[in-house]
Write an enzyme that holds these catalytic residues in place. Sequence first.
Site, PDB file in Angstrom:
ATOM      1  N   ILE A   1      34.897  30.611  45.917  1.00 50.36           N
ATOM      2  CA  ILE A   1      35.312  32.010  46.159  1.00 50.36           C
ATOM      3  C   ILE A   1      34.548  32.636  47.347  1.00 50.36           C
ATOM      4  O   ILE A   1      35.211  33.175  48.289  1.00 50.36           O
ATOM      5  CB  ILE A   1      34.838  32.521  44.811  1.00 50.36           C
ATOM      6  CG1 ILE A   1      35.544  32.233  43.618  1.00 50.36           C
ATOM      7  CG2 ILE A   1      34.839  34.025  45.227  1.00 50.36           C
ATOM      8  CD1 ILE A   1      35.127  32.962  42.295  1.00 50.36           C
TER       9      ILE A   1
ATOM     10  N   ASP B   1      23.085  30.454  50.641  1.00 45.56           N
ATOM     11  CA  ASP B   1      23.482  29.695  49.180  1.00 45.56           C
ATOM     12  C   ASP B   1      22.523  28.592  49.152  1.00 45.56           C
ATOM     13  O   ASP B   1      21.863  28.202  50.449  1.00 45.56           O
ATOM     14  CB  ASP B   1      24.914  28.922  49.502  1.00 45.56           C
ATOM     15  CG  ASP B   1      25.570  28.115  48.624  1.00 45.56           C
ATOM     16  OD1 ASP B   1      26.432  28.660  47.845  1.00 45.56           O
ATOM     17  OD2 ASP B   1      25.033  27.235  48.141  1.00 45.56           O
TER      18      ASP B   1
ATOM     19  N   ALA C   1      30.314  38.656  40.026  1.00 49.72           N
ATOM     20  CA  ALA C   1      29.741  37.574  39.499  1.00 49.72           C
ATOM     21  C   ALA C   1      29.652  37.459  38.178  1.00 49.72           C
ATOM     22  O   ALA C   1      30.411  37.319  37.165  1.00 49.72           O
ATOM     23  CB  ALA C   1      28.352  36.816  40.173  1.00 49.72           C
ATOM     24  N   ARG C   2      28.494  37.529  37.623  1.00 46.56           N
ATOM     25  CA  ARG C   2      28.074  37.855  36.231  1.00 46.56           C
ATOM     26  C   ARG C   2      27.255  39.181  35.998  1.00 46.56           C
ATOM     27  O   ARG C   2      26.396  39.460  37.134  1.00 46.56           O
ATOM     28  CB  ARG C   2      27.318  36.537  35.723  1.00 46.56           C
ATOM     29  CG  ARG C   2      28.267  35.240  35.546  1.00 46.56           C
ATOM     30  CD  ARG C   2      29.181  35.820  34.288  1.00 46.56           C
ATOM     31  NE  ARG C   2      30.055  34.456  33.758  1.00 46.56           N
ATOM     32  CZ  ARG C   2      31.125  34.096  34.567  1.00 46.56           C
ATOM     33  NH1 ARG C   2      31.715  34.877  35.296  1.00 46.56           N
ATOM     34  NH2 ARG C   2      31.726  33.092  34.103  1.00 46.56           N
TER      35      ARG C   2
ATOM     36  N   ASP D   1      32.666  44.209  38.691  1.00 45.81           N
ATOM     37  CA  ASP D   1      33.747  43.769  37.815  1.00 45.81           C
ATOM     38  C   ASP D   1      33.069  42.853  36.837  1.00 45.81           C
ATOM     39  O   ASP D   1      33.673  42.510  35.855  1.00 45.81           O
ATOM     40  CB  ASP D   1      34.314  42.638  38.828  1.00 45.81           C
ATOM     41  CG  ASP D   1      35.708  42.246  38.081  1.00 45.81           C
ATOM     42  OD1 ASP D   1      36.398  42.866  37.378  1.00 45.81           O
ATOM     43  OD2 ASP D   1      35.812  40.990  38.080  1.00 45.81           O
TER      44      ASP D   1
ATOM     45  N   GLU E   1      30.314  42.999  27.593  1.00 50.07           N
ATOM     46  CA  GLU E   1      31.878  43.221  27.831  1.00 50.07           C
ATOM     47  C   GLU E   1      32.683  43.366  26.495  1.00 50.07           C
ATOM     48  O   GLU E   1      32.921  42.716  25.514  1.00 50.07           O
ATOM     49  CB  GLU E   1      32.434  42.180  28.711  1.00 50.07           C
ATOM     50  CG  GLU E   1      31.770  42.101  29.949  1.00 50.07           C
ATOM     51  CD  GLU E   1      32.175  40.888  30.815  1.00 50.07           C
ATOM     52  OE1 GLU E   1      33.154  40.342  30.427  1.00 50.07           O
ATOM     53  OE2 GLU E   1      31.989  41.040  32.081  1.00 50.07           O
TER      54      GLU E   1
ATOM     55  N   HIS F   1      36.168  43.109  34.447  1.00 45.97           N
ATOM     56  CA  HIS F   1      36.069  41.595  34.650  1.00 45.97           C
ATOM     57  C   HIS F   1      37.389  41.041  34.954  1.00 45.97           C
ATOM     58  O   HIS F   1      37.851  40.024  34.394  1.00 45.97           O
ATOM     59  CB  HIS F   1      35.323  40.972  33.508  1.00 45.97           C
ATOM     60  CG  HIS F   1      34.612  39.748  33.776  1.00 45.97           C
ATOM     61  ND1 HIS F   1      33.514  39.474  33.443  1.00 45.97           N
ATOM     62  CD2 HIS F   1      35.181  38.685  34.791  1.00 45.97           C
ATOM     63  CE1 HIS F   1      33.205  38.181  33.800  1.00 45.97           C
ATOM     64  NE2 HIS F   1      34.108  37.717  34.886  1.00 45.97           N
TER      65      HIS F   1
ATOM     66  N   GLY G   1      38.559  39.975  38.052  1.00 44.83           N
ATOM     67  CA  GLY G   1      38.546  39.192  39.341  1.00 44.83           C
ATOM     68  C   GLY G   1      39.608  38.187  39.375  1.00 44.83           C
ATOM     69  O   GLY G   1      40.487  37.978  40.436  1.00 44.83           O
ATOM     70  N   ALA G   2      39.844  37.287  38.346  1.00 40.07           N
ATOM     71  CA  ALA G   2      40.658  36.008  38.185  1.00 40.07           C
ATOM     72  C   ALA G   2      41.918  36.664  37.882  1.00 40.07           C
ATOM     73  O   ALA G   2      42.943  35.479  37.763  1.00 40.07           O
ATOM     74  CB  ALA G   2      40.113  34.906  37.282  1.00 40.07           C
TER      75      ALA G   2
END
Length: 326
Positions: free
Chosen positions: A153, A172, A232-233, A257, A262, A281, A283-284
């Site tokens: 991503i 990262d 992300a989370r 997001d 949730e 949530h 995003g995908a």
Amino acid sequence: MTVVATTSPGFGRYGAVPDKLAQKGWTVLRCVDMTKPDGGLLEHLADVDFLVAGLVKVTEETLAAAPKLKAVLKHGVGVDSIDVAACTARGLPVLNTPGANAAAVAELAVGMMFSLARNIPAGHQGVVTGGWKRVVGSEIDGKTLGIVGLGAIGRSLALKAVGLGMKVVASDLYPDRGFAETNGVDIVELDELLRRSDYVSLHVFGGADNAALINAERLALMKPTACLLNLARGEVVDLDALDAALTAKKLAGAGIDAYVVEPPDVSHPIFRQPRVVFTPHTGADTVESVERVGLMNIEDIETLLAGGRPTRVLNPQVFQQAGAPA
């Protein structure tokens, strides 16, 4: 008869996936009842051969109630909701779909940046309610985007940002330095990224290791004109600290997001912040992404049913445990 249960609302609904499932003749059980913590999965577990997991947690208790279970497949990438160690102990392979939703999540991140830069949500609401308040925004061309997590991503987002004229820095634990060098991405430590960036986009796994990764101390490193994006989370960002930073005008805005619970508890003061863009949530959630993910899940189930070893298995040691050849 092969029984596949899913706690993902999108599995098997888009593109070529429904026809593919129909051709297979598998029984698909949809456990997506939002009024139940497990979506209604528990009542079906005794009959399930494969579990395609959404965000509902897959625990040791889940596995104990599923004596026929052959594998747990994530309808997506992040497996922080799956107890991989418990699956491994039971000899169950865990699989995900790396890269399948990268473009979708990256595009939403870009959309959030434009929404914040040009005040799009408030502008829309103003016009449809009879207002006409014009707000001078800013351009993202020439701004610096900090990407936390340069996986599939993060790399997709970096390419889009470079194409929009942004400068990109990334952090990262195990960065792809070849990609970074080829595409002009600076690899830096997280704190330096926060200091330099006009937008910070989070693309790391959830779980204990990243809980409150962005806390009050780290928010204080950011420019007061900067915006934070969490795709992300939920646990990756301390919402109390984020709300405080926005209230004190030490941060210009945010896009969220992902949430710890949730749907989230909207009584939290963050939901009254005018400079935050919220999405559920999603995003995908593109037709293309959900199709790619579903087809990868089906491919892996086919491989397992045929006695093979999928390439995307996250705990390959389970095949040695079962006596399969290396």
